[in-house]
Scaffold this active site. Structure first.
Site, mmCIF file in Angstrom:
data_model
loop_
_atom_site.group_PDB
_atom_site.id
_atom_site.type_symbol
_atom_site.label_atom_id
_atom_site.label_comp_id
_atom_site.label_asym_id
_atom_site.label_seq_id
_atom_site.Cartn_x
_atom_site.Cartn_y
_atom_site.Cartn_z
ATOM 1 N N HIS A 211 -2.759 3.284 -4.529
ATOM 2 C CA HIS A 211 -2.104 2.705 -3.392
ATOM 3 C C HIS A 211 -0.802 1.951 -3.549
ATOM 4 O O HIS A 211 -0.539 1.009 -3.308
ATOM 5 C CB HIS A 211 -3.048 1.533 -2.863
ATOM 6 N N GLU B 64 -9.873 2.950 -5.085
ATOM 7 C CA GLU B 64 -9.416 4.334 -4.967
ATOM 8 C C GLU B 64 -8.220 4.709 -5.808
ATOM 9 O O GLU B 64 -7.226 4.847 -5.032
ATOM 10 C CB GLU B 64 -9.219 4.183 -3.543
ATOM 11 N N TYR C 125 -16.426 -4.708 8.204
ATOM 12 C CA TYR C 125 -15.107 -3.826 8.377
ATOM 13 C C TYR C 125 -14.856 -3.921 9.644
ATOM 14 O O TYR C 125 -15.428 -3.119 10.571
ATOM 15 C CB TYR C 125 -15.470 -2.385 7.814
ATOM 16 N N PHE C 126 -13.886 -4.769 10.242
ATOM 17 C CA PHE C 126 -13.685 -5.018 11.431
ATOM 18 C C PHE C 126 -12.660 -3.915 12.320
ATOM 19 O O PHE C 126 -12.404 -3.950 13.361
ATOM 20 C CB PHE C 126 -13.059 -6.266 11.673
ATOM 21 N N THR D 147 -5.530 -1.582 8.991
ATOM 22 C CA THR D 147 -4.759 -1.557 10.284
ATOM 23 C C THR D 147 -4.149 -0.062 10.470
ATOM 24 O O THR D 147 -3.332 0.050 11.176
ATOM 25 C CB THR D 147 -3.515 -2.423 10.284
ATOM 26 N N ASP E 152 0.794 -0.914 0.045
ATOM 27 C CA ASP E 152 -0.003 0.011 0.039
ATOM 28 C C ASP E 152 0.679 1.174 0.044
ATOM 29 O O ASP E 152 2.177 1.121 -0.059
ATOM 30 C CB ASP E 152 -0.988 0.045 1.230
#
Ligand SMILES: [Zn+2]
Length: 550
Positions: A279, A343, A440-441, A491, A209
């Site tokens: 990304h 994106e 989405y955790f 994260t 990313d």
């Protein structure tokens, strides 16, 4: 009182605690398709374990490890044997203990467990069914079966029952972003361990990313040596801040293989993601010629969507991507490679002479629905898809790949809600449901900001995860294209394993019932009872951090 009456009274007094009249429940997550509870129990401690020699070596290992674990935690040996002709002896009622029989008529992930007073007969056609049967048996035993304590005194009985089970969806995924923050091989293995307990079978590993490139590529060593590190990170949610601390890490090719092998033994296929053409700042920091302007670029310190993306006009970009994806295809044996596709701002492409020349060369034109630059991204996707097909691989992309044209055979991961998945499925593409609304955790687990750790926001409590019905409102005939469901764990705001596990658990268990169970077998109150009475104790025994129930 006569002697006989005294004996009878003592017997009645002892009955409730002797196992004779004890009330046994079967608590398994995800809930099996069918459970018929019967009277009586099977004494599992010290019971022999026999495995049909018709199973392959990997399957026999699953059973052997179960026997070894039983011996360790109970302190009484469960002898393991691989007898020939076991099916015939079992049907003649000659075998006692745990008996694992190969039944080739069953589907890959299906299993059946018949628990009698003398034997537990397990039937499956191969590795996966066998693995899931063992997981279900372990969940019926005391939680000590998951720990490393030796000779634990507990109630090592199984209630007599017949359990028949198979999953609703074939794709049962969990994602992990190791680009924004890096997690060690051991942390990744522990992530896989708990996925395996709940019968998940796909690990989507986000390896690149803007903020870091995490997988060693032989032909481009600077990707990890330079792109694997950033010189600072924003602090908390303050986009104007920077801690100025160098941060990074990466997995060597050897470590990648180690994780892939480890996952395979747990029945989990690893799906690597190389997110392109957006990304990509970390890669561009190592090889600035990948960008439209030629840089210089720097691995990003903050979160969000960067305007700088790969130049889709230069042939050198495609050569780079094919070389990288070629190595990725060699490292990961699974059939899918995730190529991202989300994106990707087009602001640079609009100004770049190379990108514009490519658009002209390909004759791409805006058509009122999509811009010429969006069609250029379709070209990038299709070219990578065609290249990976030569390596025997199929692609998965985020639902942005539906914008414009998508070549047959691509699988869509529906993240901006479920509409992308519905659209894909109704056009004959396979799709995986992973909507932000339920999957989405990284979202918080309650609206109590004081109670929850700093994060990306949102609100996704356990019950909402559990309530997800992936086929709701699906156009007729499109259901078969929904391969399954996955939750994602990004994260940006999660830098420690403890925090990672807190976000994962116990929502992973709710996800597992969405993935495994037919709607009629789901019941949130029953699920919560299973969690409080047993499942959370499993997490304790295995040493996981998790969010307590409300
Ligand atoms: Zn360009």
């Amino acid at each position: 009182m006569s002697k006989l009456r005294t004996i009878l009274a003592i017997f009645l007094l002892l009955a409730p605690i002797s196992g004779f009249a004890k009330d046994y429940f079967i608590r398994i997550v995800p809930q099996p398709e069918s459970i018929e509870l019967q009277s009586g129990t099977f004494k599992a401690i010290g019971a022999g374990v026999s495995c049909d020699d018709a199973f392959d070596a990997a399957s026999r290992t699953v059973v052997q490890e179960f026997a070894a674990r039983m011996s360790l935690v109970t302190g009484k040996v469960s002898a393991f044997a691989v007898p020939v002709g076991i099916a015939a002896s079992a049907s003649a009622g000659k075998i006692k203990g745990f008996v694992f029989i190969r039944d080739s008529r069953m589907s890959d992930e299906e299993y059946r467990i018949e628990i009698g007073k003398k034997s537990v007969i397990v039937r499956a056609s191969g590795f996966y069914g066998l693995k899931y049967a063992v997981e279900s048996i372990k969940q019926m035993l005391p939680e000590a079966i998951y720990g490393n304590s030796v000779g634990v005194k507990a109630d090592w009985h199984l209630p007599c029952a017949v359990i028949s089970d198979k999953p609703r969806f074939s794709y049962r995924g969990m994602h992990l972003d190791c680009a924004r923050h890096f997690f060690s091989v051991d942390a990744v293995k522990r992530y896989l361990d708990i996925m395996s307990v709940y019968k998940l079978n796909r690990f989507h590993w986000h390896l690149s990313d803007d903020q870091g490139w995490r997988v060693e590529i032989e032909q481009y060593p600077e990707l990890t040596l330079v792109g694997g590190y950033r010189s600072g990170t924003m602090i908390g949610r303050d986009f104007n801040s920077d801690d100025g601390i160098r941060y990074g890490g990466y997995y060597t090719r050897e470590q990648i293989r180690e994780v892939v092998d480890y996952a395979a033994k747990l029945g989990i296929t690893v799906i690597p993601e190389i997110d392109l053409p957006g990304h990509m700042l970390a890669a561009m920091s190592a090889y600035p010629w990948l960008g439209c302007s030629g840089g210089p670029y720097e691995a990003w310190h903050k979160w969000g969507v960067a305007d700088e993306v790969l130049c889709a006009g230069k042939e050198t970009t495609y050569e780079f991507l094919e070389n990288v994806l070629g190595e990725i295809a060699d490292l990961f044996p699974g059939e899918y490679i995730h190529i991202g596709g989300d994106e990707c701002p087009k602001t640079e492409w609009e100004k770049c002479p190379d990108c514009q020349a490519k658009i002209a060369e390909l004759g791409l034109k805006a058509d009122g629905k999509f811009s010429a630059e969006q069609y250029l991204q379709c070209y990038v996707t299709a070219r990578m898809q065609a290249f990976l097909a030569t390596k025997g691989k199929k692609i998965i992309g985020w639902d942005e790949i539906l914008e414009g044209e998508l070549a047959k055979g691509a699988t869509v991961m529906s993240w901006r809600g479920v509409d992308g998945g519905k659209e894909a499925a109704s056009h004959g593409f396979d799709a995986i449901m992973t909507p932000t609304s339920h999957c989405y955790f990284d979202y918080m687990q309650s609206q109590d900001k004081d109670k929850e750790p700093v994060g990306i926001g949102g609100n996704l409590p356990l019950e909402k995860v559990y309530s997800f019905e992936p086929l709701e409102g699906m156009p007729a005939g499109a259901e078969n294209h929904i391969l399954g469901v996955q939750a994602n764990l990004w994260t940006e705001y999660i830098s420690t394993e403890e925090h990672l596990q807190y976000m994962l658990l116990p929502r992973l268990m709710a996800l597992s019932e969405v993935q495994w169970c037919k709607p009629e077998n789901k019941d949130f109150e029953g699920f919560k009872t299973k969690l409080s009475e047993h499942e959370l104790k499993i997490l304790d025994a295995m040493g996981y951090n998790y969010r307590r129930l409300d």
